[in-house]
Design an enzyme around this catalytic site. Structure first.
Site, short mmCIF file in Angstrom:
data_model
loop_
_atom_site.label_atom_id
_atom_site.label_comp_id
_atom_site.label_asym_id
_atom_site.label_seq_id
_atom_site.Cartn_x
_atom_site.Cartn_y
_atom_site.Cartn_z
N SER A 3 0.81 -1.22 0.00
CA SER A 3 0.00 0.00 0.00
C SER A 3 0.84 1.27 0.00
CB SER A 3 -0.90 0.02 1.24
OG SER A 3 -1.77 -1.09 1.22
N HIS A 62 -1.26 4.78 8.94
CA HIS A 62 -1.00 3.58 8.15
C HIS A 62 -0.64 3.99 6.72
CE1 HIS A 62 -1.97 -0.86 7.35
NE2 HIS A 62 -1.22 -0.85 8.42
N THR A 115 -1.61 3.83 3.53
CA THR A 115 -2.43 4.54 2.54
C THR A 115 -2.70 5.99 2.93
OG1 THR A 115 -3.41 2.46 1.83
CG2 THR A 115 -4.62 4.47 1.26
N ASP A 152 -5.70 -0.27 -4.10
CA ASP A 152 -4.25 -0.13 -4.23
C ASP A 152 -3.64 -1.41 -4.81
OD1 ASP A 152 -5.00 -1.40 -1.91
OD2 ASP A 152 -3.69 -0.25 -0.59
ZN LIG Z 1 -2.30 -5.49 2.95
#
Ligand SMILES: [Zn+2]
Length: 526
Positions: free
Chosen positions: A112, A173, A175, A391
């Site tokens: 990601s 995180h 993203t 993604d």
């Molecule tokens: Zn993942």
């Protein structure tokens, strides 16, 4: 600082030309071959709606591959008493769709961090790194300087637009981080996650970068006056609080909620920076938001990730749904006449897949489709581009020859039959399966997909005759035993509605997402 940048930097009319100049981008980014190829793919191509967007909303279903879309669509229809196959998720009805190649510069199957950096900054980069180009060495702080790339969110800030970032995962995180942070490692979510050498060398953890975006952006672009991200909602409180129980939130689950080893309370720092803003931690705080009046929102609803949609009812102090967060964010962001950029991630589709639990992944996918529908209803296709994508995919399959309307979470029942089909080993089998991962679990009514991590991976076949595979806690069988199911490398989809949606088509590289957004609302020159 208040946004009056358009008038501070240059006088009136020349502003757009100035901001549109490539000088806003670091030279390395503007000259990067992935970037220039992406740019060339849309360059000079006209469309009646190019440049017509005031607002851009990017939805990312983390791990939402094509098989996930198909299964979720069938599940959504079946939950409404239909056969299921004939339906479409909200965004599948959009007129423009493309296939997207997701590989990272150094990885066939991506993660990601690299993929979201591609979408947000218009170039591909390495796996595991955030907001930097491929010249980075993952984990080496010294290689960050000079390799940072600007993101669409940052360019929107510079243009005086409002900005928002929402995720059901930790807001630090990969993203969400790729919208605002520059990091040699996606795992540097707070200072305690970093090697001491990186801290000593001056690298800043991701949570700190979120709170300091205004100062950092103004330092990177002298003369620019921005006001920070206007709406931030997600999980991940632990990365914002000191490792000291005195700083626990009222709904803390762990004995010590915070992880930070530097004693900083970033939520207090944020409130000091934005005294007019609202810091909220639960559904009561969310319900009390005055979205017409508030200028800034920081909502951190969980110590780690927010709950799975299927498990949300079990949260200690309650959490808003992705749809509720999306709607509230738009209500806040659209108070700015300059328009807004909003990124909304459904982060836990990916997590449920990693845990091998299709029930959870499909529930979160259906909730994402609801959030997209709410966003379209709250905006106009005349002035708001909505992109919906993933993604990367997962090793999640739809197999056998189940008859029409067979429960998508069920065992395969062949056309014309009423009992489950039997495989060559004499046992029934499910339509959905994973090629690798933790494999079979029968956890009954358990709605927390992560409960599947208890115990060793189970590969191969299990007698499912007496197992309810449609229950929330059923985890599908697998072949290759792994501690966590993996991403998959096939293409994912990009769906578009609104200005410049015509540029979405064919099979494209993932960094095209940036260039298509820029075609809708031009923040840099072509
Ligand atoms: Zn993942």
């Amino acid at each position: 600082m208040k946004r009056k940048f358009t008038h501070l930097l240059v006088a009136g009319a020349t502003f757009h030309a100035c901001v549109a100049g490539a000088q806003v981008l670091p030279a390395d980014q503007a000259g990067n071959s992935w970037f220039t190829q992406g740019q060339a793919a849309v360059q000079g191509k006209g469309a009646a709606t190019a440049g017509a967007a005031k607002n851009v909303i990017l939805f990312v279903g983390d791990g939402m591959g094509v098989s996930t879309l198909t299964a979720a669509r069938i599940r959504a229809g079946q939950l409404q008493g239909q056969s299921g196959e004939e339906g479409l998720l909200s965004f599948e009805q959009y007129p423009h769709t493309a296939l997207v190649k997701t590989y990272n510069v150094d990885a066939q199957t991506p993660d990601s961090a690299g993929t979201m950096t591609a979408m947000m900054s218009g170039l591909k980069t390495d796996v595991g790194v955030i907001g930097v180009d491929e010249d980075i060495e993952r984990g080496d702080c010294a290689t960050v300087a000079g390799n940072e790339v600007a993101t669409y969110l940052e360019l929107a800030e510079i243009a005086g637009m409002s900005t928002g970032v929402i995720s059901t995962a930790r807001i630090t995180h990969a993203t969400p981080a790729a919208t605002y942070a520059k990091s040699a490692d996606r795992n540097w979510e707070d200072v305690s996650d970093m090697p001491q050498a990186a801290v000593d060398a001056g690298c800043e953890d991701i949570a700190s970068q979120l709170v300091n975006l205004e100062a950092n952006l103004e330092a990177r672009y002298p003369g620019v006056d921005v006001d920070g991200i206007d709406v931030v909602m997600g999980g991940g409180r632990r990365h914002f609080l000191p490792k000291d129980p005195a700083f626990n939130s009222h709904d803390a689950v762990s004995a010590t909620e915070g992880d930070r080893s530097d004693g900083r309370d970033l939520t207090a720092e944020w409130r000091e920076l934005y005294p007019e803003g609202d810091y909220i931690v639960d559904s009561a705080g969310f319900a009390a938001l005055d979205t017409d009046a508030t200028g800034k929102v920081l909502g951190l609803f969980n110590e780690s990730h927010m709950q799975y949609e299927a498990d949300r009812g079990n949260d200690v102090a309650g959490e808003p749904s992705l749809t509720e967060m999306t709607t509230a964010a738009i209500e806040v962001l659209d108070n700015n006449d300059e328009g807004f950029f909003l990124m909304v991630e459904s982060g836990r589709i990916d997590h449920a897949h990693h845990a091998g639990n299709a029930y959870g992944a499909l529930a979160d996918t259906i909730e994402l489709a609801r959030a997209v529908e709410a966003a379209r209803a709250a905006t106009s296709p005349e002035d708001t581009l909505i992109l919906v994508t993933a993604d990367h995919s997962h090793v999640f399959t739809i197999g056998g020859y189940p008859k029409r309307g067979n429960p998508i979470l069920g065992k395969v029942v062949n056309v014309g039959a009423s009992e489950p089909a039997l495989a060559a080993d004499g046992l029934p089998y499910t339509t959905l399966a994973y090629a690798n991962g933790l494999g079979f679990r029968d956890l009954g009514d358990e709605t927390d997909s992560d409960a599947g991590y208890a115990g060793e991976p189970v590969s191969g076949r299990v007698d499912l005759s007496a197992v309810d595979t449609e229950s929330p806690g059923y985890h599908q069988e697998t072949i290759v035993p792994l501690a966590s199911e993996t991403h998959a490398g096939e293409d994912i989809t990009l769906h578009a509605s609104g200005p410049a949606a015509e540029f979405v088509g064919g099979t494209v590289e993932q960094n095209m997402v940036f260039h298509i957004m820029n075609k809708a609302r031009r923040l840099i020159a072509e």
